[in-house]
Every structure is written in structure tokens, then in C-alpha cells.
Design a protein around this motif. Sequence first.
Motif, short mmCIF file in Angstrom:
data_model
loop_
_atom_site.label_atom_id
_atom_site.label_comp_id
_atom_site.label_asym_id
_atom_site.label_seq_id
_atom_site.Cartn_x
_atom_site.Cartn_y
_atom_site.Cartn_z
N ALA A 199 -34.20 -9.97 -0.93
CA ALA A 199 -32.79 -10.17 -1.28
C ALA A 199 -32.58 -10.05 -2.78
CB ALA A 199 -32.33 -11.55 -0.79
N LEU A 200 -33.52 -10.58 -3.57
CA LEU A 200 -33.41 -10.48 -5.02
C LEU A 200 -33.44 -9.02 -5.47
CD1 LEU A 200 -33.28 -11.90 -7.77
CD2 LEU A 200 -35.78 -11.99 -7.75
N ALA A 201 -34.37 -8.24 -4.89
CA ALA A 201 -34.47 -6.82 -5.25
C ALA A 201 -33.19 -6.08 -4.89
CB ALA A 201 -35.67 -6.19 -4.54
N LEU A 202 -32.62 -6.39 -3.74
CA LEU A 202 -31.37 -5.76 -3.30
C LEU A 202 -30.22 -6.12 -4.23
CD1 LEU A 202 -29.62 -4.24 -1.25
CD2 LEU A 202 -29.49 -6.35 0.09
N PHE A 203 -30.12 -7.40 -4.58
CA PHE A 203 -29.03 -7.85 -5.44
C PHE A 203 -29.14 -7.24 -6.83
CE2 PHE A 203 -27.15 -11.14 -8.28
CZ PHE A 203 -25.85 -11.05 -7.83
N VAL A 204 -30.36 -7.24 -7.39
CA VAL A 204 -30.58 -6.70 -8.73
C VAL A 204 -30.24 -5.21 -8.77
CG1 VAL A 204 -32.35 -6.15 -10.45
CG2 VAL A 204 -32.26 -8.43 -9.43
N ALA A 205 -30.58 -4.48 -7.72
CA ALA A 205 -30.30 -3.04 -7.68
C ALA A 205 -28.80 -2.76 -7.70
CB ALA A 205 -30.92 -2.43 -6.42
N ARG A 206 -28.00 -3.70 -7.23
CA ARG A 206 -26.56 -3.49 -7.18
C ARG A 206 -25.82 -4.15 -8.34
NH1 ARG A 206 -24.73 -2.23 -1.94
NH2 ARG A 206 -22.67 -2.16 -2.89
N MET A 207 -26.56 -4.79 -9.22
CA MET A 207 -25.94 -5.52 -10.32
C MET A 207 -25.50 -4.60 -11.44
SD MET A 207 -25.72 -8.94 -10.42
CE MET A 207 -26.32 -9.63 -11.95
N PRO A 208 -24.32 -4.85 -12.03
CA PRO A 208 -23.94 -4.13 -13.25
C PRO A 208 -24.85 -4.52 -14.39
CG PRO A 208 -22.43 -5.93 -12.83
CD PRO A 208 -23.32 -5.85 -11.64
N LYS A 209 -25.11 -3.59 -15.31
CA LYS A 209 -26.05 -3.87 -16.40
C LYS A 209 -25.40 -4.62 -17.56
CE LYS A 209 -29.49 -1.72 -14.46
NZ LYS A 209 -28.80 -1.29 -13.24
N GLU A 210 -24.08 -4.58 -17.66
CA GLU A 210 -23.42 -5.28 -18.76
C GLU A 210 -23.55 -6.77 -18.54
OE1 GLU A 210 -21.00 -7.04 -21.47
OE2 GLU A 210 -20.38 -7.10 -19.38
N ARG A 211 -24.09 -7.48 -19.52
CA ARG A 211 -24.48 -8.88 -19.36
C ARG A 211 -23.31 -9.78 -18.94
NH1 ARG A 211 -28.47 -12.33 -21.70
NH2 ARG A 211 -29.83 -10.50 -21.79
N GLY A 212 -22.16 -9.61 -19.58
CA GLY A 212 -21.03 -10.46 -19.25
C GLY A 212 -20.59 -10.30 -17.80
N VAL A 213 -20.48 -9.06 -17.33
CA VAL A 213 -20.08 -8.80 -15.95
C VAL A 213 -21.16 -9.30 -14.99
CG1 VAL A 213 -19.41 -7.02 -14.29
CG2 VAL A 213 -18.76 -6.78 -16.68
N ALA A 214 -22.43 -9.12 -15.37
CA ALA A 214 -23.54 -9.57 -14.53
C ALA A 214 -23.49 -11.07 -14.31
CB ALA A 214 -24.87 -9.16 -15.16
N ARG A 215 -23.22 -11.83 -15.37
CA ARG A 215 -23.15 -13.28 -15.23
C ARG A 215 -22.01 -13.70 -14.29
NH1 ARG A 215 -26.87 -16.21 -17.23
NH2 ARG A 215 -27.87 -15.76 -19.23
N GLN A 216 -20.90 -12.99 -14.35
CA GLN A 216 -19.79 -13.29 -13.45
C GLN A 216 -20.20 -13.05 -12.00
OE1 GLN A 216 -16.42 -10.96 -14.71
NE2 GLN A 216 -16.36 -11.89 -16.74
N GLU A 217 -20.96 -11.98 -11.75
CA GLU A 217 -21.41 -11.69 -10.40
C GLU A 217 -22.38 -12.76 -9.90
OE1 GLU A 217 -20.63 -8.94 -8.04
OE2 GLU A 217 -18.98 -9.49 -9.36
N ILE A 218 -23.25 -13.23 -10.79
CA ILE A 218 -24.21 -14.28 -10.40
C ILE A 218 -23.47 -15.57 -10.06
CG2 ILE A 218 -26.15 -15.69 -11.18
CD1 ILE A 218 -26.93 -13.32 -13.01
N GLU A 219 -22.46 -15.92 -10.87
CA GLU A 219 -21.67 -17.12 -10.60
C GLU A 219 -20.95 -16.99 -9.26
OE1 GLU A 219 -19.11 -17.52 -13.93
OE2 GLU A 219 -20.74 -17.98 -15.35
N ARG A 220 -20.45 -15.78 -8.98
CA ARG A 220 -19.76 -15.54 -7.71
C ARG A 220 -20.74 -15.68 -6.54
NH1 ARG A 220 -17.54 -11.12 -4.79
NH2 ARG A 220 -18.75 -9.60 -5.99
N LEU A 221 -21.96 -15.19 -6.74
CA LEU A 221 -22.97 -15.30 -5.69
C LEU A 221 -23.35 -16.76 -5.44
CD1 LEU A 221 -25.03 -14.07 -3.74
CD2 LEU A 221 -26.63 -13.91 -5.66
N ALA A 222 -23.50 -17.54 -6.52
CA ALA A 222 -23.85 -18.96 -6.36
C ALA A 222 -22.79 -19.69 -5.55
CB ALA A 222 -24.02 -19.61 -7.73
#
Length: 350
Positions: free
Chosen positions: A173-196
Amino acid sequence: MILSRRPDIERFLRSPDPQIRAVLIYGRDLGVVRERGRELAKRLVPNTDDPFDVAQLTDGDLKDDAARLEAELSAQSLMGGRRLVRLRLEAEKGAIDKLVAEALERHAAGALNPDAMLLIEAGGLGRESLARKAAEKQAAAAAIPCYEDEAGDIARMVRDALAADNVSMNADALALFVARMPKERGVARQEIERLALYLEPGSGVVATPSDLEAFLGVEPEASLSDAAADAFGGRLAEAQAALRRAAQEGEGGPAAVRAIGMHLGRLRRILTLVKAGAGAQEAAKAAGVFWKQEREMLRQVRAWKLEDLDRIQPDVLAADRACKTAGAPDQLLAERLALTVAGRAKRLGL
């Protein structure tokens, strides 16, 4: 001096050297730049919003008043203690670049208030930037370049952030999520918060790929891997639209070109395995194709041949080199490459 190794940067951000009077943090990923700037600022002053201890400047302020930067660096803290002058540069402009470089050199040399810290946050500065050269050259200054996060960096950030909410994912699941993550740090953090929030904080759940299906299905068009698949599938309009949406989320041209190169490499591996006698479906699994993408990949495998990939490879390499040239129109280069690939796919019957 230059701080480019991650351990050195993290050590400095945790405990800034008191001998350093100026720090330049720069890079194309403004999310990383801003995050590191905030972390350092919090170590320097008790309250980063306190107008008595902190001066917030932009290049617009310097354009209106060229003496403003040195005036702020000469001022004393009204409350006693260390003063922070935080400058955010929105663009690399010649006159501003020279002004900042001169102020940085004078401040690093101790000509202004030695108890003040100059913190500069900037975008991707080229090697010819005077401010960058000054920060790298001065012993009492530090230049911290911020590069695009690698997959390992993102995976570590995801694990740490989810652990704070007592949720996690298994390796697949981690590999799948990371592959779909945006590389821009600010946007990435928002996606992680949304996932949590999606996994329910405090639940202790260990998510699997199937648990993420509904979550990842919210914005599938944002994935650059999907854009690359559209290009190799002959769907130019879809690929172009996905690239532009990805760009709005922080995925730049170089990342798009890499995604196209990675898709080409996966196709090459499958075709090589098939040529060696493996079944197409077996070869796709061996190449790491996600099950939801398997049908489309097998459709492409039936049309593309190794010699076709050999013909398109130079275009990918040329686009990759061009994207690394300072001032290159990265997004246009990526879209042009997608057009070339989709056009070739169309001629192959896709």
C-alpha cells in the motif's frame, strides 16, 4: 558554505550554528523551501509572527525601497534577543539579486547587526545567481539547495506522518500511495493529511492496497504515470490534460518526462520477457504493472515493438536533457514529448 547532504541540513535546522548570520534556502520545490524556512525560523525566534523580533520582506519591498534590507539588518530587536529578517524572493531578478548579494556579504562580514539572522527563501536559483554565489562563498553564511523529493523521502514522510495519527500502511500500500503522490512537498503533505483522515486517526489500522482503492480513485487524472500511459496508448488529449493538472499540483516537466521514460522502460521489459518466451500477462506482473493497469498495458504491448521503443528513446533522452537546462520551458517540453509519443502510438494502431 554549502549544505547539501540531508544529515547536515537536518542537523543545522535542529541546531543552527550561532556563527552563521545568513541562510539562503532555494529550490524549485517551494514546498520544501517553505517547510525548511519555517523550521529554521522557529529555532531562531520564539514567535515568528512577532513584529518586534521579525521583519517579513519580499522582493517587492526591495523594489520599492532598495535600502530596506540593510536597514532591517541593522536594526536591533526591540524586545532584546536575536532578530530575524526573513526575505522571500518570488523570482530571480538581476537588480534584486545583486542588491541581496551585496547585503548578504556585508551582513556575513559583520558590518550590520551581528545578532540579526538573514533568512532568504527563493525558488530555483541558477548558478549565475549573485545571491547564491555570495551565500556559498561566505564563511558566516549557508546555502541550502532543496531538490525534488525522491521516492524514499516521500515514503519516510508518509510513514512518520501517519504514525503520529496511529495509522499505517503495509509495504504494498505504501509503494502504491508513494507512486501516486505529487512531488511538491506542500501538496504532498496535504494528501498525507487527507489520507490520515480517511484511515481514521487513532484507529490503529494497517491499510492494504484494496483499502486505498476508493481514496486513490478520487483524483486518478493527477497521476503522471496515468498521463504517460495515455501518451503510449495514443490518447493525446487525455495525456495533455493530465499533464496540465499534474503541473497545477506541483508536478513539473522533468517529473513528467521521467514518468514517460519509466513507462517506456516498463514496456521494454515486458517486450523483452515476451521475446524470451514469457507470457504477456506474466511479463506484465514481473515488470510491476498494477493490476488495474494490466489490461491497458497488454493492449499497448500488442502494438508496440522493441524497435518502436528504440526509435522513441532518443526523444525521451533529449527532452530530459532539455528540461535540465536553466530557464527551459519544462511543461511545454513534456507536452511536446507526449505529443510525439501519442502520435507514434496512433500510427501503430492504438
